[in-house]
Write an enzyme that holds these catalytic residues in place. Structure first.
Site, PDB file in Angstrom:
ATOM      1  N   HIS A 259      -7.766   5.450   4.220  1.00  0.00           N
ATOM      2  CA  HIS A 259      -6.868   5.955   5.252  1.00  0.00           C
ATOM      3  C   HIS A 259      -5.435   6.037   4.729  1.00  0.00           C
ATOM      4  CE1 HIS A 259      -6.876   1.582   5.439  1.00  0.00           C
ATOM      5  NE2 HIS A 259      -5.627   1.667   5.894  1.00  0.00           N
TER       6      HIS A 259
ATOM      7  N   ASP B  87      -7.881  -1.204   2.404  1.00  0.00           N
ATOM      8  CA  ASP B  87      -7.079  -2.418   2.614  1.00  0.00           C
ATOM      9  C   ASP B  87      -7.569  -3.644   1.861  1.00  0.00           C
ATOM     10  OD1 ASP B  87      -5.224  -1.144   4.212  1.00  0.00           O
ATOM     11  OD2 ASP B  87      -6.248  -1.655   6.083  1.00  0.00           O
TER      12      ASP B  87
ATOM     13  N   ARG C 287       8.836   6.197  13.364  1.00  0.00           N
ATOM     14  CA  ARG C 287       7.557   5.901  14.018  1.00  0.00           C
ATOM     15  C   ARG C 287       7.182   4.459  13.704  1.00  0.00           C
ATOM     16  NH1 ARG C 287       2.711   4.492  11.625  1.00  0.00           N
ATOM     17  NH2 ARG C 287       0.897   5.692  12.064  1.00  0.00           N
TER      18      ARG C 287
ATOM     19  N   HIS D  61      -5.611   4.943   0.873  1.00  0.00           N
ATOM     20  CA  HIS D  61      -5.931   3.645   0.282  1.00  0.00           C
ATOM     21  C   HIS D  61      -6.984   2.933   1.124  1.00  0.00           C
ATOM     22  CE1 HIS D  61      -3.110   2.663   3.475  1.00  0.00           C
ATOM     23  NE2 HIS D  61      -3.622   1.444   3.458  1.00  0.00           N
TER      24      HIS D  61
END
Length: 177
Positions: free
Chosen positions: A149, A74, A159, A72
């Site tokens: 990204h 941002d 994580r 996607h």
């Protein structure tokens, strides 16, 4: 529902953790501004949104597991009616100008496996440039379609990262509510 913190020590530790995250966000912003200024940028950068993101392994069939966070950009959205076009307009966060991800741990900690950050040239491209999480490592980039990204699947554990979105036009962010 979250249980209220009844022990003063828990409250003190929670406040220390929040203070540490706010300090990390401020330092990340300073690094972002220095990086931009080194390339000749002279604008003003403000926080739009700060997000503590923890991604966990999904206990399902390993084969065909989707990315933990799909490819996607941002500040724009990919219009299914116009393949390859990322529209910088409502309903998306079109006022965001820059983004960063500050990794709070690395796979070497043993807390997780997988969860690599990646850049790609197109939303559905299999070609990727991978950045493996390492405690204190930060990726910083402009928020548009030039920096598509995502995050590969977390295959074990959890994580965590501090994700920061910035704007050069805070009046638009405030107007959006």
């Amino acid at each position: 529902a979250l249980a209220p913190m009844r022990v003063p020590e828990e409250r003190r530790r929670a406040l220390e953790d929040v203070r540490a995250l706010v300090l990390a966000a401020r330092e990340a912003k300073e690094h972002m501004v220095q990086w931009l200024q080194a390339s000749g940028w002279t604008g003003t950068l403000e926080f739009d949104y700060i997000h503590l993101v923890c991604r966990e392994a999904v206990l399902d069939d390993e084969a065909g597991r989707p990315d933990s966070h799909q490819s996607h950009a941002d500040n724009c959205w990919f219009d299914p009616q116009a393949p390859g076009v990322c529209k910088r307009e409502d309903p998306f966060y079109h006022w965001r100008s820059h983004s960063s991800v500050l990794f709070l741990q690395g796979a070497d900690s043993g807390a997780f496996e997988g969860g690599d950050f990646f850049y790609t040239t197109a939303k559905d491209s299999p070609q990727r440039t991978v950045v493996s999480p390492s405690c204190g490592r930060m990726v910083a980039f402009s928020a548009g379609a030039e920096n598509i990204h995502g995050v590969t699947p977390v295959t074990k554990g959890r994580r965590c990262a501090l994700v920061l979105w910035f704007t050069e036009r805070p009046e638009l962010a405030r107007a959006s509510g």
